[in-house]
Design a protein around this motif. Structure first.
Motif, PDB file in Angstrom:
ATOM      1  N   LEU A 264      -4.075   0.629  -5.788  1.00 15.53           N
ATOM      2  CA  LEU A 264      -5.295   0.132  -6.433  1.00 15.53           C
ATOM      3  C   LEU A 264      -6.291  -0.406  -5.403  1.00 15.53           C
ATOM      4  O   LEU A 264      -7.373  -0.837  -5.780  1.00 15.53           O
ATOM      5  CB  LEU A 264      -4.941  -0.912  -7.493  1.00 15.53           C
ATOM      6  CG  LEU A 264      -4.150  -0.301  -8.663  1.00 15.53           C
ATOM      7  CD1 LEU A 264      -3.679  -1.373  -9.633  1.00 15.53           C
ATOM      8  CD2 LEU A 264      -4.975   0.754  -9.391  1.00 15.53           C
ATOM      9  N   HIS A 265      -5.959  -0.341  -4.124  1.00 16.03           N
ATOM     10  CA  HIS A 265      -7.000  -0.631  -3.126  1.00 16.03           C
ATOM     11  C   HIS A 265      -7.678   0.662  -2.667  1.00 16.03           C
ATOM     12  O   HIS A 265      -8.372   0.688  -1.660  1.00 16.03           O
ATOM     13  CB  HIS A 265      -6.501  -1.498  -1.952  1.00 16.03           C
ATOM     14  CG  HIS A 265      -5.362  -0.951  -1.156  1.00 16.03           C
ATOM     15  ND1 HIS A 265      -4.247  -1.690  -0.839  1.00 16.03           N
ATOM     16  CD2 HIS A 265      -5.151   0.264  -0.598  1.00 16.03           C
ATOM     17  CE1 HIS A 265      -3.416  -0.963  -0.107  1.00 16.03           C
ATOM     18  NE2 HIS A 265      -3.949   0.232   0.052  1.00 16.03           N
ATOM     19  N   LYS A 266      -7.464   1.724  -3.436  1.00 13.35           N
ATOM     20  CA  LYS A 266      -8.230   2.963  -3.212  1.00 13.35           C
ATOM     21  C   LYS A 266      -9.119   3.172  -4.437  1.00 13.35           C
ATOM     22  O   LYS A 266     -10.198   2.602  -4.515  1.00 13.35           O
ATOM     23  CB  LYS A 266      -7.281   4.121  -2.940  1.00 13.35           C
ATOM     24  CG  LYS A 266      -6.454   3.920  -1.647  1.00 13.35           C
ATOM     25  CD  LYS A 266      -5.637   5.111  -1.301  1.00 13.35           C
ATOM     26  CE  LYS A 266      -4.979   5.055   0.064  1.00 13.35           C
ATOM     27  NZ  LYS A 266      -4.362   3.795   0.493  1.00 13.35           N
TER      28      LYS A 266
ATOM     29  N   GLY B 181       0.818  -1.206   0.000  1.00 15.38           N
ATOM     30  CA  GLY B 181       0.000   0.000   0.000  1.00 15.38           C
ATOM     31  C   GLY B 181       0.854   1.259   0.000  1.00 15.38           C
ATOM     32  O   GLY B 181       2.084   1.208  -0.143  1.00 15.38           O
ATOM     33  N   GLY B 182       0.168   2.384   0.143  1.00 17.96           N
ATOM     34  CA  GLY B 182       0.833   3.680   0.051  1.00 17.96           C
ATOM     35  C   GLY B 182       1.953   3.847   1.067  1.00 17.96           C
ATOM     36  O   GLY B 182       2.983   4.455   0.778  1.00 17.96           O
ATOM     37  N   THR B 183       1.759   3.317   2.251  1.00 20.53           N
ATOM     38  CA  THR B 183       2.777   3.493   3.295  1.00 20.53           C
ATOM     39  C   THR B 183       4.078   2.815   2.876  1.00 20.53           C
ATOM     40  O   THR B 183       5.155   3.420   2.922  1.00 20.53           O
ATOM     41  CB  THR B 183       2.247   2.921   4.628  1.00 20.53           C
ATOM     42  OG1 THR B 183       1.053   3.630   4.954  1.00 20.53           O
ATOM     43  CG2 THR B 183       3.255   3.056   5.741  1.00 20.53           C
TER      44      THR B 183
ATOM     45  N   ILE C 151       6.009  11.562  -6.153  1.00 19.58           N
ATOM     46  CA  ILE C 151       4.602  11.983  -6.102  1.00 19.58           C
ATOM     47  C   ILE C 151       3.785  10.855  -5.481  1.00 19.58           C
ATOM     48  O   ILE C 151       3.802   9.713  -5.966  1.00 19.58           O
ATOM     49  CB  ILE C 151       4.070  12.336  -7.510  1.00 19.58           C
ATOM     50  CG1 ILE C 151       4.882  13.506  -8.084  1.00 19.58           C
ATOM     51  CG2 ILE C 151       2.588  12.716  -7.427  1.00 19.58           C
ATOM     52  CD1 ILE C 151       4.450  13.964  -9.480  1.00 19.58           C
ATOM     53  N   ASP C 152       3.103  11.213  -4.401  1.00 20.68           N
ATOM     54  CA  ASP C 152       2.225  10.255  -3.745  1.00 20.68           C
ATOM     55  C   ASP C 152       0.850  10.369  -4.401  1.00 20.68           C
ATOM     56  O   ASP C 152       0.053  11.237  -4.057  1.00 20.68           O
ATOM     57  CB  ASP C 152       2.165  10.570  -2.245  1.00 20.68           C
ATOM     58  CG  ASP C 152       1.247   9.604  -1.501  1.00 20.68           C
ATOM     59  OD1 ASP C 152       0.583   8.775  -2.160  1.00 20.68           O
ATOM     60  OD2 ASP C 152       1.196   9.700  -0.253  1.00 20.68           O
ATOM     61  N   ALA C 153       0.618   9.469  -5.368  1.00 18.41           N
ATOM     62  CA  ALA C 153      -0.675   9.429  -6.062  1.00 18.41           C
ATOM     63  C   ALA C 153      -1.454   8.199  -5.601  1.00 18.41           C
ATOM     64  O   ALA C 153      -2.147   7.555  -6.393  1.00 18.41           O
ATOM     65  CB  ALA C 153      -0.466   9.418  -7.571  1.00 18.41           C
ATOM     66  N   ALA C 154      -1.314   7.881  -4.293  1.00 18.52           N
ATOM     67  CA  ALA C 154      -1.996   6.690  -3.756  1.00 18.52           C
ATOM     68  C   ALA C 154      -3.486   6.754  -4.098  1.00 18.52           C
ATOM     69  O   ALA C 154      -4.086   5.768  -4.509  1.00 18.52           O
ATOM     70  CB  ALA C 154      -1.794   6.613  -2.250  1.00 18.52           C
ATOM     71  N   TYR C 155      -4.070   7.925  -3.942  1.00 15.48           N
ATOM     72  CA  TYR C 155      -5.501   8.096  -4.218  1.00 15.48           C
ATOM     73  C   TYR C 155      -5.713   8.498  -5.685  1.00 15.48           C
ATOM     74  O   TYR C 155      -6.420   7.825  -6.440  1.00 15.48           O
ATOM     75  CB  TYR C 155      -6.023   9.161  -3.240  1.00 15.48           C
ATOM     76  CG  TYR C 155      -7.474   9.582  -3.350  1.00 15.48           C
ATOM     77  CD1 TYR C 155      -8.433   8.849  -4.051  1.00 15.48           C
ATOM     78  CD2 TYR C 155      -7.899  10.737  -2.678  1.00 15.48           C
ATOM     79  CE1 TYR C 155      -9.762   9.260  -4.100  1.00 15.48           C
ATOM     80  CE2 TYR C 155      -9.219  11.156  -2.719  1.00 15.48           C
ATOM     81  CZ  TYR C 155     -10.153  10.414  -3.439  1.00 15.48           C
ATOM     82  OH  TYR C 155     -11.452  10.840  -3.482  1.00 15.48           O
TER      83      TYR C 155
HETATM   84  C1  PLP Z   1      -2.210  10.132  -0.021  1.00 18.58           C
HETATM   85  C2  PLP Z   1      -2.005   8.837   0.717  1.00 18.58           C
HETATM   86  N1  PLP Z   1      -0.803   8.258   0.693  1.00 18.58           N
HETATM   87  C3  PLP Z   1      -0.575   7.109   1.339  1.00 18.58           C
HETATM   88  C4  PLP Z   1      -1.564   6.489   2.063  1.00 18.58           C
HETATM   89  C5  PLP Z   1      -1.274   5.212   2.794  1.00 18.58           C
HETATM   90  O1  PLP Z   1      -1.805   4.145   2.106  1.00 18.58           O
HETATM   91  P1  PLP Z   1      -1.956   2.709   2.782  1.00 18.58           P
HETATM   92  O2  PLP Z   1      -3.016   2.879   3.815  1.00 18.58           O
HETATM   93  O3  PLP Z   1      -2.351   1.838   1.652  1.00 18.58           O
HETATM   94  O4  PLP Z   1      -0.651   2.339   3.367  1.00 18.58           O
HETATM   95  C6  PLP Z   1      -2.832   7.058   2.118  1.00 18.58           C
HETATM   96  C7  PLP Z   1      -3.898   6.420   2.894  1.00 18.58           C
HETATM   97  O5  PLP Z   1      -5.009   6.856   2.949  1.00 18.58           O
HETATM   98  C8  PLP Z   1      -3.066   8.266   1.428  1.00 18.58           C
HETATM   99  O6  PLP Z   1      -4.253   8.872   1.483  1.00 18.58           O
END
Ligand code: PLP
Length: 460
Positions: free
Chosen positions: A288-290, A154-156, A257-261
């Motif tokens: 992709l879990h967002k 995930g994003g973290t 760039i944090d494009a998690a969302y």
């Molecule tokens: C912008 C952004 N980056 C990273 C994350 C962390 O993602 P994850 O919860 O999948 O580790 C989030 C979680 O909401 C997020 O909004």
């Protein structure tokens, strides 16, 4: 002597699984009916008590053949259901049935992506899909340079890896400069990796202010890693990526760039332009879990220069001995810091291929449309304030004249009663309700019901 429990893989696996799946599916239905809403009613103590009662003795002396049914039912009864239209708090999407079914196959086959001999087909599928997604992020130019992507939890984890790659490329003195709107995992990763104290650049309008970034890059000794956000956690806003990329180029700073969302917007013809500038980054987080409707975990870190990944190379004789690698067995250890690793790529590949770009793009557009519809309801309601028209699928709103304490209390009351799951965001110095709309099946009536519920629970 009793026979051991059936296995999920092998020729008998599907036969063993079929009746168990019936049990699971029945228990899921029963649990959801017992819950009767987006989350279980009663608050933490009542939910915990019901769970404890349903579980009973976790490790009985003699096994309990009803455990599968009872525990799945209890988990469903105690679940927050992201497919309920009144569940709209977090970047917590309702997973597609298709992706979830594929995930079952991943569990049954259990390939582990730390060595080729445990995952001969899955390792190739992963390489193939990651290459395609990296090219989606970095475009044709990126693909020509051999851009790559790693699958993460995930994003973290993606943000942590991005900082690690920056540290290895630029040295341990690299300073993270991020927007005040950035996800908390970025400064936390700097702490984890022993980097200098990160600097948060103001984001007064919810997005990173380029003038303040310029000032920070002038003032602070380098090297710098700038982290921008495409889809902020609180408001779904997108930092001015082209300006930030230009500043990074001018200052010789590395850009993550944090494009998690927001990364999911890439699939939509209508919204892809909002990510202009993404391809200038050295690394990009995408989840992709967002905005991708996958069950957790389905994170990615896309990296523009494949040479950056050389630092992840690692030798463990039992997994990638030199002679095995020289003989042609693919070396997988450098794809992650983890060792055993699920084939999360399967559900992603099944989704991409079944829906295609247009199908995924439609889902993105549907949830963005819902956000606009909900924002219009809020805007037209004299009792509510709208923070701003949505950029992606997040709507911030609050009852006009309510105190922050009242907003917080209403959110908790709805949670405790099991009636709605709304998020909270502090922005502008005030507390807002956050509705993150990720359910493509939500109807206009559901949105109206959500607003009415908040209205009905807000003290006059
Ligand atoms: C912008 C952004 N980056 C990273 C994350 C962390 O993602 P994850 O919860 O999948 O580790 C989030 C979680 O909401 C997020 O909004």
């Amino acid at each position: 002597m009793s026979t051991p429990p059936s296995l999920a893989s092998g020729p008998e696996g599907p036969h063993a699984l079929r009746p168990l799946l019936d049990t699971v599916l029945d228990a899921l239905s029963e649990g959801a009916r017992a819950r009767g809403g987006p989350l279980p009613a009663g608050g933490p103590d009542a939910v915990a008590a019901r769970m404890r009662e349903a579980v009973g003795d976790v490790l009985p002396d003699n096994g309990d053949p009803g455990a599968l049914h009872n525990l799945v039912r209890a988990l469903a009864a105690g679940a927050t259901d992201p497919s309920d239209p009144l569940c709209a708090a977090h970047l917590h999407c309702p997973p597609l049935a298709l992706a979830t079914a594929a995930d079952l196959a991943a569990s049954a086959l259990n390939p582990s992506l730390d060595s080729w001999d445990q995952a001969p087909g899955a390792s190739e599928l992963e390489a193939l899909v990651m290459g395609v997604l990296a090219a989606e992020v970095f475009g044709a130019g990126g693909a020509e340079k051999g851009c790559v992507a790693l699958l993460t939890t995930g994003g973290t984890e993606s943000n942590q890896l991005a900082l690690l790659l920056a540290r290895e490329a630029q040295g341990a003195g690299v300073r993270l400069v991020h927007g005040a709107n950035a996800h908390h995992s970025l400064p936390r990763a700097a702490w984890l990796l022993g980097l200098p104290e990160p600097v948060a650049v103001p984001a007064p309008a919810g997005v990173l202010d380029p003038a303040a970034l310029d000032e920070a890059l002038n003032r602070l000794p380098g090297p710098h890693l700038v982290a921008a956000t495409a889809g902020t956690t609180d408001a779904g806003l997108i930092d001015p990526l082209p300006e930030i990329a230009a500043l990074c180029a001018a200052h010789g700073a590395r850009l993550h760039i944090d494009a998690a969302y927001g990364g999911g917007l890439l699939f939509s013809d209508r919204y892809r332009d909002r990510l202009t500038g993404l391809d200038a980054a050295d690394s990009v987080t995408l989840d992709l879990h967002k905005l991708g409707w996958q069950p957790v975990a389905a994170g990615l870190l896309a990296v523009s220069n494949p040479d950056d990944l050389a630092v992840l190379h690692h030798r463990a004789d039992y997994l990638n001995a030199d002679d095995d690698t020289e003989a042609g067995l693919p070396d997988l250890l450098g794809r992650s810091l983890r060792t055993s690793r699920r084939p999360d790529v399967l559900k992603i590949a099944v989704t991409l291929k079944t829906l295609g770009r247009s199908g995924l793009g439609r889902l993105v557009e549907q949830v963005c449309d819902h956000a606009h519809e909900f924002a219009a309801l809020v805007h037209d309601h004299p009792g509510f304030d709208l923070y701003d028209p949505p950029t992606i699928s997040t709507v911030l709103f609050r009852p006009a004249h309510a105190t922050d304490a009242a907003v917080a209390a209403v959110r908790r009351r709805l949670l405790t009663d099991g009636r709605a799951v709304l998020g909270r965001a502090r922005i502008d110095g005030r507390l807002w309700f956050k509705a993150t709309l990720l359910n493509p099946h939500t109807r206009p009536d559901d949105l109206a019901a959500l607003l009415k519920l908040v209205e009905g629970n807000t003290p006059g």
